[in-house]
Enzyme design. Sequence first.
Site, PDB file in Angstrom:
ATOM      1  N   GLU A 137      -9.139 -11.526   7.070  1.00 48.84           N
ATOM      2  CA  GLU A 137      -8.253 -10.761   7.961  1.00 48.84           C
ATOM      3  C   GLU A 137      -8.728 -10.798   9.409  1.00 48.84           C
ATOM      4  O   GLU A 137      -7.961 -10.497  10.315  1.00 48.84           O
ATOM      5  CB  GLU A 137      -8.177  -9.297   7.524  1.00 48.84           C
ATOM      6  CG  GLU A 137      -7.357  -9.070   6.289  1.00 48.84           C
ATOM      7  CD  GLU A 137      -7.169  -7.583   6.044  1.00 48.84           C
ATOM      8  OE1 GLU A 137      -6.165  -7.032   6.491  1.00 48.84           O
ATOM      9  OE2 GLU A 137      -8.055  -6.975   5.415  1.00 48.84           O
ATOM     10  N   PRO A 149      -7.341   6.091  -4.126  1.00 50.97           N
ATOM     11  CA  PRO A 149      -7.349   7.489  -4.585  1.00 50.97           C
ATOM     12  C   PRO A 149      -8.203   8.373  -3.663  1.00 50.97           C
ATOM     13  O   PRO A 149      -9.278   7.959  -3.226  1.00 50.97           O
ATOM     14  CB  PRO A 149      -7.995   7.400  -5.977  1.00 50.97           C
ATOM     15  CG  PRO A 149      -7.893   5.969  -6.375  1.00 50.97           C
ATOM     16  CD  PRO A 149      -7.944   5.183  -5.109  1.00 50.97           C
ATOM     17  N   HIS A 173       0.861  -1.193   0.000  1.00 50.35           N
ATOM     18  CA  HIS A 173       0.000   0.000   0.000  1.00 50.35           C
ATOM     19  C   HIS A 173       0.896   1.242   0.000  1.00 50.35           C
ATOM     20  O   HIS A 173       1.789   1.357   0.851  1.00 50.35           O
ATOM     21  CB  HIS A 173      -0.888   0.016   1.239  1.00 50.35           C
ATOM     22  CG  HIS A 173      -1.825  -1.149   1.340  1.00 50.35           C
ATOM     23  ND1 HIS A 173      -3.111  -1.119   0.822  1.00 50.35           N
ATOM     24  CD2 HIS A 173      -1.667  -2.378   1.895  1.00 50.35           C
ATOM     25  CE1 HIS A 173      -3.710  -2.284   1.072  1.00 50.35           C
ATOM     26  NE2 HIS A 173      -2.860  -3.069   1.721  1.00 50.35           N
TER      27      HIS A 173
HETATM   28  P1  5GP Z   1      -3.243   4.040   0.668  1.00 50.33           P
HETATM   29  O1  5GP Z   1      -4.311   3.256  -0.003  1.00 50.33           O
HETATM   30  O2  5GP Z   1      -3.774   5.288   1.317  1.00 50.33           O
HETATM   31  O3  5GP Z   1      -2.062   4.334  -0.222  1.00 50.33           O
HETATM   32  O4  5GP Z   1      -2.621   3.104   1.815  1.00 50.33           O
HETATM   33  C1  5GP Z   1      -3.196   2.984   3.107  1.00 50.33           C
HETATM   34  C2  5GP Z   1      -4.532   2.269   3.074  1.00 50.33           C
HETATM   35  O5  5GP Z   1      -4.357   0.917   2.656  1.00 50.33           O
HETATM   36  C3  5GP Z   1      -5.202   2.141   4.432  1.00 50.33           C
HETATM   37  O6  5GP Z   1      -5.944   3.296   4.745  1.00 50.33           O
HETATM   38  C4  5GP Z   1      -6.083   0.910   4.264  1.00 50.33           C
HETATM   39  O7  5GP Z   1      -7.290   1.238   3.627  1.00 50.33           O
HETATM   40  C5  5GP Z   1      -5.270   0.063   3.325  1.00 50.33           C
HETATM   41  N1  5GP Z   1      -4.491  -0.951   4.071  1.00 50.33           N
HETATM   42  C6  5GP Z   1      -3.180  -0.926   4.368  1.00 50.33           C
HETATM   43  N2  5GP Z   1      -2.814  -2.043   5.054  1.00 50.33           N
HETATM   44  C7  5GP Z   1      -3.922  -2.788   5.183  1.00 50.33           C
HETATM   45  C8  5GP Z   1      -4.185  -4.059   5.782  1.00 50.33           C
HETATM   46  O8  5GP Z   1      -3.315  -4.738   6.367  1.00 50.33           O
HETATM   47  N3  5GP Z   1      -5.469  -4.514   5.709  1.00 50.33           N
HETATM   48  C9  5GP Z   1      -6.451  -3.820   5.060  1.00 50.33           C
HETATM   49  N4  5GP Z   1      -7.673  -4.353   5.018  1.00 50.33           N
HETATM   50  N5  5GP Z   1      -6.248  -2.625   4.493  1.00 50.33           N
HETATM   51  C10 5GP Z   1      -4.984  -2.104   4.553  1.00 50.33           C
END
Ligand code: 5GP
Length: 347
Positions: A202, A94, A15
């Site tokens: 999860e 986004p 992410h």
């Molecule tokens: P972004 O999408 O803002 O670049 O990265 C952060 C987002 O990725 C978080 O707000 C969350 O929605 C998602 N995310 C990151 N790590 C995890 C995880 O371990 N599990 C889940 N379900 N979502 C995650």
Amino acid sequence: DEFVHRLPKIELHAHLNGSIRRSTLCELAAARGIDAAAAMLDSPTPQTLSEAFDVFRVIHACVTTLEDIERLAYELALDLDDDGVVYAEIRTTPRALPASLAAQNAGTLDEYVEAVLRGFARYDSKQEGDKAGLRLILSIDRAKHTASDAEAIVDLALRFQTRGVVGMDLSGDPTKGEWAAFEPALQRARLHGLKITLHAGEVRGRDDEMAAMLAFHPDRFGHCCFVSAPNLALLKQSGVPIELCLTSNLLSNSTPSLERHHFRDHYTHVDSHAEQEERTVCCISTDDSGVFNSPLSNEFRLVMQTFALDEEQAFHLARRTLQATFLTPSAHNSTNEAMNQLMRKDD
Ligand code: 5GP
């Protein structure tokens, strides 16, 4: 140079905002007068999944402009390259952000994607020699987005399909949101040639959701920590590759220990002369290398130590991940060749 660092690796579950450099987070937090980030960095590792989501709130409070997003994408590309990653699919959710701190109005979701691609392009133009291949996956947030937001993100992905967006992800707080709300948008994405990866299993007690996701048959699954015995049997039969993030699962208490991580349920040693295609493809990934403080080379080190893989087995594990990318078959071949060449250099 250490083996896990030299090993040509493929990252399929990272992410963007969760992969922020700690130094960058500190700098942005200071510039925005945010203390929570400093506190987070003092006690850096979340203990539960919901604490991890608190950390994302802090990161999002610090990463507030399109300039920041471009910087994150650029720095992540550099960090992956430094760590020996030859190909990566980065995912991000986004959001509408202003161009800079001085700007008055938030930009569009298209501008967010453009900012990520500018970061990648900056890496491409600065780097010499072999470059890591980069593709983008757009995430739907199951906790924050509605069904119609999800449709809009699919449309967005389709607009960027010729510029490196290869798929869609469903992520966000797994205790919230309903799979059924997002399935239609993801079905449509798939009809238009986008690949789909789903965060699944999860949290405990979502067996019906997992069964419905298995019936959807995505191109990959993420995590799959808590899967009932019948669903596990279906998962293994399905042949759907899974993205496994050991440190993330350990630190957010989704596995009791590395030894008991479900990697052991899915992985079978490869005999290098006889590829067996029926085993689950395990894609070792970081999830959020900034939050969990662990680059992909370290994830491979942990897998090798915990499950007693030798170097050849680790190489096969890394290369097998290629089968799970969202690349077209011709692009597959060139990445495969790049990995082989990198290994030959060491011999
Ligand atoms: P972004 O999408 O803002 O670049 O990265 C952060 C987002 O990725 C978080 O707000 C969350 O929605 C998602 N995310 C990151 N790590 C995890 C995880 O371990 N599990 C889940 N379900 N979502 C995650």
